[in-house]
Design an enzyme around this catalytic site. Sequence first.
Site, mmCIF file in Angstrom:
data_model
loop_
_atom_site.group_PDB
_atom_site.id
_atom_site.type_symbol
_atom_site.label_atom_id
_atom_site.label_comp_id
_atom_site.label_asym_id
_atom_site.label_seq_id
_atom_site.Cartn_x
_atom_site.Cartn_y
_atom_site.Cartn_z
ATOM 1 N N HIS A 306 -2.405 -6.382 1.541
ATOM 2 C CA HIS A 306 -1.634 -6.974 0.328
ATOM 3 C C HIS A 306 -0.759 -8.082 0.851
ATOM 4 O O HIS A 306 -0.315 -8.268 1.888
ATOM 5 C CB HIS A 306 -0.732 -6.060 -0.253
ATOM 6 C CG HIS A 306 -0.272 -6.242 -1.684
ATOM 7 N ND1 HIS A 306 0.668 -7.245 -1.897
ATOM 8 C CD2 HIS A 306 -0.789 -5.794 -2.888
ATOM 9 C CE1 HIS A 306 0.832 -7.509 -3.097
ATOM 10 N NE2 HIS A 306 -0.204 -6.547 -4.038
ATOM 11 N N ASP A 364 -5.347 -0.547 -5.694
ATOM 12 C CA ASP A 364 -6.571 -0.285 -6.020
ATOM 13 C C ASP A 364 -7.499 0.874 -5.375
ATOM 14 O O ASP A 364 -8.600 0.963 -5.494
ATOM 15 C CB ASP A 364 -7.307 -1.695 -5.866
ATOM 16 C CG ASP A 364 -6.776 -2.762 -6.693
ATOM 17 O OD1 ASP A 364 -6.139 -3.661 -6.276
ATOM 18 O OD2 ASP A 364 -6.711 -2.543 -8.066
HETATM 19 C C1 SDX Z 1 -4.057 -6.706 -5.987
HETATM 20 O O1 SDX Z 1 -0.426 -10.139 -5.503
HETATM 21 C C2 SDX Z 1 -0.555 -8.875 -5.935
HETATM 22 O O2 SDX Z 1 0.433 -8.545 -6.309
HETATM 23 C C3 SDX Z 1 -1.956 -8.238 -6.404
HETATM 24 C C4 SDX Z 1 -1.801 -7.111 -6.981
HETATM 25 C C5 SDX Z 1 -1.218 -7.155 -8.492
HETATM 26 O O3 SDX Z 1 -0.926 -5.998 -8.971
HETATM 27 O O4 SDX Z 1 -1.353 -7.995 -8.969
HETATM 28 O O5 SDX Z 1 -1.173 -6.151 -6.317
HETATM 29 C C6 SDX Z 1 -3.400 -6.581 -6.989
HETATM 30 O O6 SDX Z 1 -4.802 -7.609 -6.226
HETATM 31 C C7 SDX Z 1 -3.984 -5.733 -4.713
HETATM 32 C C8 SDX Z 1 -4.809 -6.289 -3.621
HETATM 33 C C9 SDX Z 1 -6.169 -5.742 -3.790
HETATM 34 N N1 SDX Z 1 -7.421 -6.554 -2.690
HETATM 35 C C10 SDX Z 1 -7.985 -5.691 -2.045
HETATM 36 O O7 SDX Z 1 -7.725 -4.448 -1.780
HETATM 37 C C11 SDX Z 1 -8.931 -6.294 -1.222
HETATM 38 C C12 SDX Z 1 -8.798 -6.473 0.162
HETATM 39 N N2 SDX Z 1 -7.618 -6.766 0.928
HETATM 40 C C13 SDX Z 1 -7.784 -8.287 1.232
HETATM 41 O O8 SDX Z 1 -8.748 -8.909 0.754
HETATM 42 C C14 SDX Z 1 -6.413 -8.764 1.453
HETATM 43 O O9 SDX Z 1 -5.426 -7.655 2.059
HETATM 44 C C15 SDX Z 1 -5.556 -9.451 0.418
HETATM 45 C C16 SDX Z 1 -6.462 -10.314 -0.411
HETATM 46 C C17 SDX Z 1 -5.084 -8.444 -0.606
HETATM 47 C C18 SDX Z 1 -4.453 -9.951 0.814
HETATM 48 O O10 SDX Z 1 -4.965 -11.373 1.555
HETATM 49 P P1 SDX Z 1 -3.929 -12.151 2.533
HETATM 50 O O11 SDX Z 1 -2.346 -11.962 2.171
HETATM 51 O O12 SDX Z 1 -4.140 -13.449 2.439
HETATM 52 O O13 SDX Z 1 -3.878 -11.430 3.972
HETATM 53 P P2 SDX Z 1 -4.980 -12.110 4.830
HETATM 54 O O14 SDX Z 1 -6.479 -12.270 4.265
HETATM 55 O O15 SDX Z 1 -4.485 -13.379 5.579
HETATM 56 O O16 SDX Z 1 -4.922 -10.923 6.082
HETATM 57 C C19 SDX Z 1 -4.395 -10.959 7.224
HETATM 58 C C20 SDX Z 1 -5.102 -10.439 8.246
HETATM 59 C C21 SDX Z 1 -6.414 -11.211 8.455
HETATM 60 O O17 SDX Z 1 -6.588 -10.972 9.704
HETATM 61 P P3 SDX Z 1 -6.645 -12.244 10.610
HETATM 62 O O18 SDX Z 1 -6.905 -13.344 10.179
HETATM 63 O O19 SDX Z 1 -4.740 -12.289 10.538
HETATM 64 O O20 SDX Z 1 -6.934 -11.738 11.932
HETATM 65 O O21 SDX Z 1 -5.463 -8.829 7.786
HETATM 66 C C22 SDX Z 1 -6.634 -8.885 7.709
HETATM 67 C C23 SDX Z 1 -7.572 -10.197 7.649
HETATM 68 O O22 SDX Z 1 -8.474 -10.488 8.079
HETATM 69 N N3 SDX Z 1 -6.920 -8.230 6.381
HETATM 70 C C24 SDX Z 1 -8.023 -7.025 6.544
HETATM 71 C C25 SDX Z 1 -7.963 -6.511 5.062
HETATM 72 N N4 SDX Z 1 -6.967 -7.270 4.448
HETATM 73 C C26 SDX Z 1 -6.555 -8.102 5.312
HETATM 74 N N5 SDX Z 1 -8.972 -6.782 7.472
HETATM 75 C C27 SDX Z 1 -9.863 -5.551 7.145
HETATM 76 N N6 SDX Z 1 -9.651 -4.909 5.631
HETATM 77 C C28 SDX Z 1 -8.642 -5.626 4.796
HETATM 78 N N7 SDX Z 1 -8.743 -5.036 3.453
#
Ligand code: SDX
EC number: 2.3.3.16
Length: 429
Positions: A306, A364
């Site tokens: 998140h 989710d």
């Molecule tokens: C919702 O914003 C809100 O409030 C949203 C929400 C709401 O109520 O409105 O809470 C609802 O959208 C919840 C999130 C649902 N999405 C998912 O579950 C999809 C999987 N999660 C990721 O795509 C990700 O965690 C996000 C999109 C939720 C957050 O993305 P960020 O903040 O841009 O984080 P990031 O992509 O920069 O990740 C940081 C690191 C990265 O690694 P590095 O580049 O630093 O090496 O963590 C890793 C990412 O690769 N990472 C994951 C991961 N999520 C982040 N690695 C594996 N699996 C994951 N799920």
Amino acid sequence: MTGKSAVVTVDNKSVELPVRSGSIGPDVVDIATLYKQTGQFTYDPGFTSTASCESKITYIDGDEGILLHRGYPIEQLAEHGDFLEICYLLLYGELPSKAQKIDFDYRVTHHTMVHEQMSRFFTGFRRDAHPMAVMCGCVGALSAFYHDSTDITDPHQRMVASLRMIAKMPTLAAMAYKYHIGQPFVYPKNDLDYASNFLRMCFAVPCEEYTVNPVLARAMDRIFILHADHEQNASTSTVRLAGSSGANPFACIAAGIACLWGPAHGGANEAALNMLAEIGTVDRIPEFVARAKDKNDPFRLMGFGHRVYKNYDPRAKIMQKTTHEVLAELGHRDDPLLEVAMELERIALTDSYFIEKKLYPNIDFYSGITLKALGFPTTMFTVLFALARTVGWIAQWNEMIEDPEQRIGRPRQLYIGEPQRDYLPVSKR
Ligand code: SDX
């Protein structure tokens, strides 16, 4: 203002920027005059350090796993409140008195029908159209039916539009589901509560009486509460940006639905359940965890991570409890998907990669298992998220319009393209 300030030095020239404090949470550096004073922009493409507005509606502390709606913890609201009560709280800022609640529930209940011609919109879609595509179209089309509540400068019309959106989303969502499965639409019944009405519109058929299971209706209502609002998330920011141009509320909500559909946002509940189904059995979990950690593999564990929560999403804990309640009520205690989900959670929470990245289950992760058990196809999961989030979008949209500091949103950019150059005739290229 706090009397505090931040100093930014650019090309040996220092400018002082005011620092503003909220009631709780981080202070903000007001950079509104930065470009005028320095000729430079700030750069923050994912808005990781940028506040877009002031708000009184929802507060999130991502490190502590805290979520407050108008100051009330989500745990207390989900335990003791009902969804329309939280709608009132988000819209008006206070929990309703008994009389206010009766009046609000009556007003929402008596806006649940949609214009009869709306039903013709559905026949234009393929039956196998994704219900979110249908919702984008139909919600946007509401502005073609309700001209008497599209003048955003009129507080009365804004409130009528707000009530209409909250009231009609369940009806449209149920119609999208019924159309998708080839069953006749079921009209709302005014003697049912919000969640019961929605379940009946989805699962009743003309051939027999439908009795709502109160345990499932309470679970549905709680799921709506958990999804109601969440500060300036991507879809809420979309609604605010669309609304900042003066667009009507129905068009703004349609924009929010479109943004929510993405798998990184509201589409994650559908993606998370599909991921659990793809994993299939507990013994395949390590293979998927390895893929999630592999920088060369775009795969991510859906339902984990998140932007704000770097601790457990408080909604996920309540959702997990609701999942167990629903599965117990339906006799699916041994749902293999739940077994995979709980083992995946256990493994992920002990894995150094997820600990280091602070990746915890979000709302989710468990919602898909619950919604599947309630009888919804995965294609309906994000529709249910949009149904619940409509009140948050509408409350934030109203707050934006009433905020004297708000003006049309128009970000700038860091240009990295070609400097000016002259046109060459094709004979010389
Ligand atoms: C919702 O914003 C809100 O409030 C949203 C929400 C709401 O109520 O409105 O809470 C609802 O959208 C919840 C999130 C649902 N999405 C998912 O579950 C999809 C999987 N999660 C990721 O795509 C990700 O965690 C996000 C999109 C939720 C957050 O993305 P960020 O903040 O841009 O984080 P990031 O992509 O920069 O990740 C940081 C690191 C990265 O690694 P590095 O580049 O630093 O090496 O963590 C890793 C990412 O690769 N990472 C994951 C991961 N999520 C982040 N690695 C594996 N699996 C994951 N799920």
